[in-house]
Design a protein around this motif. Sequence first.
Motif, PDB file in Angstrom:
ATOM      1  N   CYS A 143       0.810  -1.218   0.000  1.00  0.00           N
ATOM      2  CA  CYS A 143       0.000   0.000   0.000  1.00  0.00           C
ATOM      3  C   CYS A 143       0.846   1.272   0.000  1.00  0.00           C
ATOM      4  CB  CYS A 143      -0.899   0.036   1.231  1.00  0.00           C
ATOM      5  SG  CYS A 143      -2.084  -1.317   1.356  1.00  0.00           S
ATOM      6  N   HIS A 144       0.191   2.396  -0.369  1.00  0.00           N
ATOM      7  CA  HIS A 144       0.741   3.757  -0.320  1.00  0.00           C
ATOM      8  C   HIS A 144       1.863   3.976  -1.330  1.00  0.00           C
ATOM      9  CE1 HIS A 144      -1.671   4.015   3.219  1.00  0.00           C
ATOM     10  NE2 HIS A 144      -0.869   3.338   3.987  1.00  0.00           N
ATOM     11  N   MET A 145       1.864   3.251  -2.429  1.00  0.00           N
ATOM     12  CA  MET A 145       2.964   3.389  -3.382  1.00  0.00           C
ATOM     13  C   MET A 145       2.875   4.682  -4.193  1.00  0.00           C
ATOM     14  SD  MET A 145       4.238  -0.326  -4.661  1.00  0.00           S
ATOM     15  CE  MET A 145       2.717  -1.147  -5.077  1.00  0.00           C
ATOM     16  N   LYS A 146       4.026   5.071  -4.723  1.00  0.00           N
ATOM     17  CA  LYS A 146       4.163   6.341  -5.440  1.00  0.00           C
ATOM     18  C   LYS A 146       3.380   6.312  -6.748  1.00  0.00           C
ATOM     19  CE  LYS A 146       8.358   7.986  -5.759  1.00  0.00           C
ATOM     20  NZ  LYS A 146       9.742   8.210  -6.287  1.00  0.00           N
ATOM     21  N   GLN A 147       2.679   7.418  -6.991  1.00  0.00           N
ATOM     22  CA  GLN A 147       1.928   7.537  -8.231  1.00  0.00           C
ATOM     23  C   GLN A 147       2.866   7.434  -9.429  1.00  0.00           C
ATOM     24  OE1 GLN A 147      -0.012  11.330  -8.961  1.00  0.00           O
ATOM     25  NE2 GLN A 147      -1.745  10.321  -9.963  1.00  0.00           N
ATOM     26  N   GLY A 148       2.492   6.612 -10.390  1.00  0.00           N
ATOM     27  CA  GLY A 148       3.294   6.426 -11.599  1.00  0.00           C
ATOM     28  C   GLY A 148       4.389   5.386 -11.496  1.00  0.00           C
ATOM     29  N   SER A 149       4.585   4.815 -10.305  1.00  0.00           N
ATOM     30  CA  SER A 149       5.697   3.861 -10.134  1.00  0.00           C
ATOM     31  C   SER A 149       5.298   2.419 -10.433  1.00  0.00           C
ATOM     32  CB  SER A 149       6.254   3.946  -8.710  1.00  0.00           C
ATOM     33  OG  SER A 149       5.340   3.399  -7.756  1.00  0.00           O
ATOM     34  N   ILE A 150       4.004   2.141 -10.501  1.00  0.00           N
ATOM     35  CA  ILE A 150       3.531   0.765 -10.719  1.00  0.00           C
ATOM     36  C   ILE A 150       3.388   0.530 -12.218  1.00  0.00           C
ATOM     37  CG2 ILE A 150       1.663  -0.872 -10.296  1.00  0.00           C
ATOM     38  CD1 ILE A 150       1.008   0.739  -7.745  1.00  0.00           C
ATOM     39  N   GLN A 151       4.220  -0.351 -12.748  1.00  0.00           N
ATOM     40  CA  GLN A 151       4.214  -0.651 -14.174  1.00  0.00           C
ATOM     41  C   GLN A 151       3.782  -2.102 -14.399  1.00  0.00           C
ATOM     42  OE1 GLN A 151       4.840   1.896 -16.375  1.00  0.00           O
ATOM     43  NE2 GLN A 151       5.008   3.160 -14.532  1.00  0.00           N
ATOM     44  N   LEU A 152       2.666  -2.473 -13.794  1.00  0.00           N
ATOM     45  CA  LEU A 152       2.154  -3.834 -13.891  1.00  0.00           C
ATOM     46  C   LEU A 152       0.708  -3.804 -14.364  1.00  0.00           C
ATOM     47  CD1 LEU A 152       3.421  -5.244 -10.450  1.00  0.00           C
ATOM     48  CD2 LEU A 152       4.392  -5.769 -12.695  1.00  0.00           C
ATOM     49  N   GLU A 153       0.238  -4.959 -14.783  1.00  0.00           N
ATOM     50  CA  GLU A 153      -1.164  -5.123 -15.124  1.00  0.00           C
ATOM     51  C   GLU A 153      -1.701  -6.370 -14.447  1.00  0.00           C
ATOM     52  OE1 GLU A 153      -1.737  -5.176 -19.316  1.00  0.00           O
ATOM     53  OE2 GLU A 153      -0.928  -3.151 -19.640  1.00  0.00           O
ATOM     54  N   ARG A 154      -3.003  -6.390 -14.252  1.00  0.00           N
ATOM     55  CA  ARG A 154      -3.622  -7.546 -13.622  1.00  0.00           C
ATOM     56  C   ARG A 154      -3.325  -8.802 -14.433  1.00  0.00           C
ATOM     57  NH1 ARG A 154      -9.920  -7.902 -11.546  1.00  0.00           N
ATOM     58  NH2 ARG A 154      -9.755  -9.985 -10.610  1.00  0.00           N
ATOM     59  N   GLY A 155      -2.923  -9.861 -13.726  1.00  0.00           N
ATOM     60  CA  GLY A 155      -2.589 -11.124 -14.379  1.00  0.00           C
ATOM     61  C   GLY A 155      -1.106 -11.314 -14.637  1.00  0.00           C
ATOM     62  N   ASP A 156      -0.309 -10.261 -14.480  1.00  0.00           N
ATOM     63  CA  ASP A 156       1.134 -10.386 -14.676  1.00  0.00           C
ATOM     64  C   ASP A 156       1.738 -11.327 -13.639  1.00  0.00           C
ATOM     65  OD1 ASP A 156       1.078  -8.652 -16.790  1.00  0.00           O
ATOM     66  OD2 ASP A 156       1.981  -6.958 -15.728  1.00  0.00           O
ATOM     67  N   SER A 157       2.724 -12.104 -14.063  1.00  0.00           N
ATOM     68  CA  SER A 157       3.476 -12.953 -13.139  1.00  0.00           C
ATOM     69  C   SER A 157       4.700 -12.207 -12.639  1.00  0.00           C
ATOM     70  CB  SER A 157       3.923 -14.250 -13.838  1.00  0.00           C
ATOM     71  OG  SER A 157       2.811 -15.024 -14.234  1.00  0.00           O
ATOM     72  N   VAL A 158       5.004 -12.363 -11.364  1.00  0.00           N
ATOM     73  CA  VAL A 158       6.197 -11.751 -10.790  1.00  0.00           C
ATOM     74  C   VAL A 158       6.953 -12.798  -9.998  1.00  0.00           C
ATOM     75  CG1 VAL A 158       5.196  -9.446 -10.661  1.00  0.00           C
ATOM     76  CG2 VAL A 158       4.957 -10.978  -8.721  1.00  0.00           C
ATOM     77  N   ARG A 159       8.253 -12.597  -9.898  1.00  0.00           N
ATOM     78  CA  ARG A 159       9.105 -13.456  -9.082  1.00  0.00           C
ATOM     79  C   ARG A 159       9.504 -12.697  -7.821  1.00  0.00           C
ATOM     80  NH1 ARG A 159       9.369 -18.675 -10.448  1.00  0.00           N
ATOM     81  NH2 ARG A 159      11.556 -18.822  -9.788  1.00  0.00           N
ATOM     82  N   ALA A 160       9.824 -13.432  -6.771  1.00  0.00           N
ATOM     83  CA  ALA A 160      10.288 -12.800  -5.537  1.00  0.00           C
ATOM     84  C   ALA A 160      11.484 -11.905  -5.855  1.00  0.00           C
ATOM     85  CB  ALA A 160      10.676 -13.858  -4.507  1.00  0.00           C
ATOM     86  N   GLY A 161      11.428 -10.659  -5.389  1.00  0.00           N
ATOM     87  CA  GLY A 161      12.501  -9.707  -5.648  1.00  0.00           C
ATOM     88  C   GLY A 161      12.263  -8.800  -6.820  1.00  0.00           C
ATOM     89  N   ASP A 162      11.257  -9.103  -7.657  1.00  0.00           N
ATOM     90  CA  ASP A 162      10.937  -8.216  -8.782  1.00  0.00           C
ATOM     91  C   ASP A 162      10.415  -6.879  -8.253  1.00  0.00           C
ATOM     92  OD1 ASP A 162      11.653 -10.140 -10.578  1.00  0.00           O
ATOM     93  OD2 ASP A 162       9.606 -10.614 -11.249  1.00  0.00           O
ATOM     94  N   ILE A 163      10.782  -5.793  -8.917  1.00  0.00           N
ATOM     95  CA  ILE A 163      10.297  -4.469  -8.533  1.00  0.00           C
ATOM     96  C   ILE A 163       8.851  -4.319  -9.002  1.00  0.00           C
ATOM     97  CG2 ILE A 163      10.585  -1.982  -8.858  1.00  0.00           C
ATOM     98  CD1 ILE A 163      13.579  -2.536  -9.263  1.00  0.00           C
ATOM     99  N   ILE A 164       7.968  -3.939  -8.078  1.00  0.00           N
ATOM    100  CA  ILE A 164       6.558  -3.772  -8.429  1.00  0.00           C
ATOM    101  C   ILE A 164       6.100  -2.325  -8.265  1.00  0.00           C
ATOM    102  CG2 ILE A 164       5.985  -6.160  -7.891  1.00  0.00           C
ATOM    103  CD1 ILE A 164       4.808  -5.217  -5.249  1.00  0.00           C
ATOM    104  N   GLY A 165       6.977  -1.447  -7.794  1.00  0.00           N
ATOM    105  CA  GLY A 165       6.638  -0.046  -7.610  1.00  0.00           C
ATOM    106  C   GLY A 165       7.650   0.615  -6.695  1.00  0.00           C
ATOM    107  N   GLN A 166       7.271   1.788  -6.134  1.00  0.00           N
ATOM    108  CA  GLN A 166       8.137   2.496  -5.200  1.00  0.00           C
ATOM    109  C   GLN A 166       7.316   3.032  -4.026  1.00  0.00           C
ATOM    110  OE1 GLN A 166      10.234   5.513  -7.499  1.00  0.00           O
ATOM    111  NE2 GLN A 166      11.919   4.093  -7.909  1.00  0.00           N
ATOM    112  N   VAL A 167       8.013   3.255  -2.918  1.00  0.00           N
ATOM    113  CA  VAL A 167       7.371   3.827  -1.736  1.00  0.00           C
ATOM    114  C   VAL A 167       6.823   5.207  -2.066  1.00  0.00           C
ATOM    115  CG1 VAL A 167       7.768   4.697   0.602  1.00  0.00           C
ATOM    116  CG2 VAL A 167       8.818   2.549  -0.122  1.00  0.00           C
TER     117      VAL A 167
END
Length: 339
Positions: A143-167
Motif C-alpha cells: 500500500c501507499h505506493m508512489k503515483q506512476g511507479s507501478i508498471q504492472l497489469e492484472r494477471g502479470d506474473s512476478v518473481r520474488a525480488g521483482d520491482i513492483i513499484g516504489q514507496v
Amino acid sequence: MQRNSGIVGLKELIAVVFCAAAVASANAQENTLELDWPLDCELGINCWIARYMDRSIDKGRLDYRCGTRTQDDHNGTDIAVADLAAMARGVDVKAAADGIVFRLRTGMPDVPVTQETSEEITKHSCGNIVILRHAGGWQTSYCHMKQGSIQLERGDSVRAGDIIGQVGLSGLTEFPHLHFMVHAPRSEPGEEISTDPFDGGKLEDGACDVAPEQLWRQEIDYQAAAVMPPVIDSRQRTRETMWQGQSPILPTNAPALIVQSRGFHAKQGDIWRIQLVDPDGTMRVNKSVEQKSGLQRVTAFAGIRRPQRGFKPGRWRASVELFRNSNSLGRQMSSVVVE
C-alpha cells in the motif's frame, strides 16, 4: 497363511501411513509462505519499522512481542523511509514471493492526509496498491505506493525480488512508507485472515510472545523503538514539515542550528541524547531530553542560537541516541554544510 496375510497387511498399512505423511508434508510446504523483505533497503539504516500488526483483542495495542509498537486494529507492517527526499529519489518495493498480480490501483496522488481530505481518502485508504496472489491461496498487499511507479497489469506474473513499484505517500498516510499486509488462505468464501509475518499469528488474536514461526525467509529481530536520522535545520520542525528532506546547506547567518530527533514508539521516561559538533570537532550541543509521553511518532530537539559573528563555515555533524533504562535502542547521525 493367515499369519503371512497379516504381515502383508501390516506392510501395506505402513506404506499407506508413509504415503499419507508425505502428502501431508507436501501440502504443509505448499501452504507455508516464505517472504523476502519487500523493500530495497536495509532495516535500521535507511528504513524503519513504524508499526507492527495489532494483536490486542480489545481497543488497546499489542504487538507480537507484547509491546505497544502498533495501533488499534492495525492489520499489517508499516516500513518507513527517512523522508520525502528519499521517497523522491526512489525506494523500490519488491515482490516478497512469487505470485500473480490480482488487483491494483495506480492513480492516487502523493499527498499527506489532512482533516479536510481524510473522509474522502479513507474510501481508498491503501492508496496506490498492488495485491499479489501466491501458491496455496496466500496473498500479499503493498500500500501507499508512489503515483506512476507501478508498471504492472492484472494477471502479470512476478518473481520474488521483482520491482513492483516504489514507496509513496498515497492514501491514508502522513509520512512516506509501505504498508505491507499478508493474508492467509481463506477458510470461508469472502473471509481474509490478516497474518503477522513475524510469528504467523493473526490480527487481534490476543496472542503474543509465543514460539516464533516467522514467515520471513531470513529472520528479522524485533525493534523496541525506531530511531531515524535527525534533521539539522535553522528552525524547529512542525508536524507538517517533519518529513521534508534535510537541506544540504545552511547559511552562516541562520538564526539557529537545531537538531531534531525523529522516531516511532519511544516510551515515557526514555532519554534522547542529542549532540552537535562543529567543523573543528568541538561539541557545541550535548543535551539529554526526557520523553514526556509515549507516542507513536516521537521527536525531541536541542540547538544553539547564532553567534554574533555567525556560524563557523564547514560541515556540522549531529547525532541522536535513544536510551531506555540505560540501554541504547539506536543511534543515528546526519550532517549539514554551513557556508
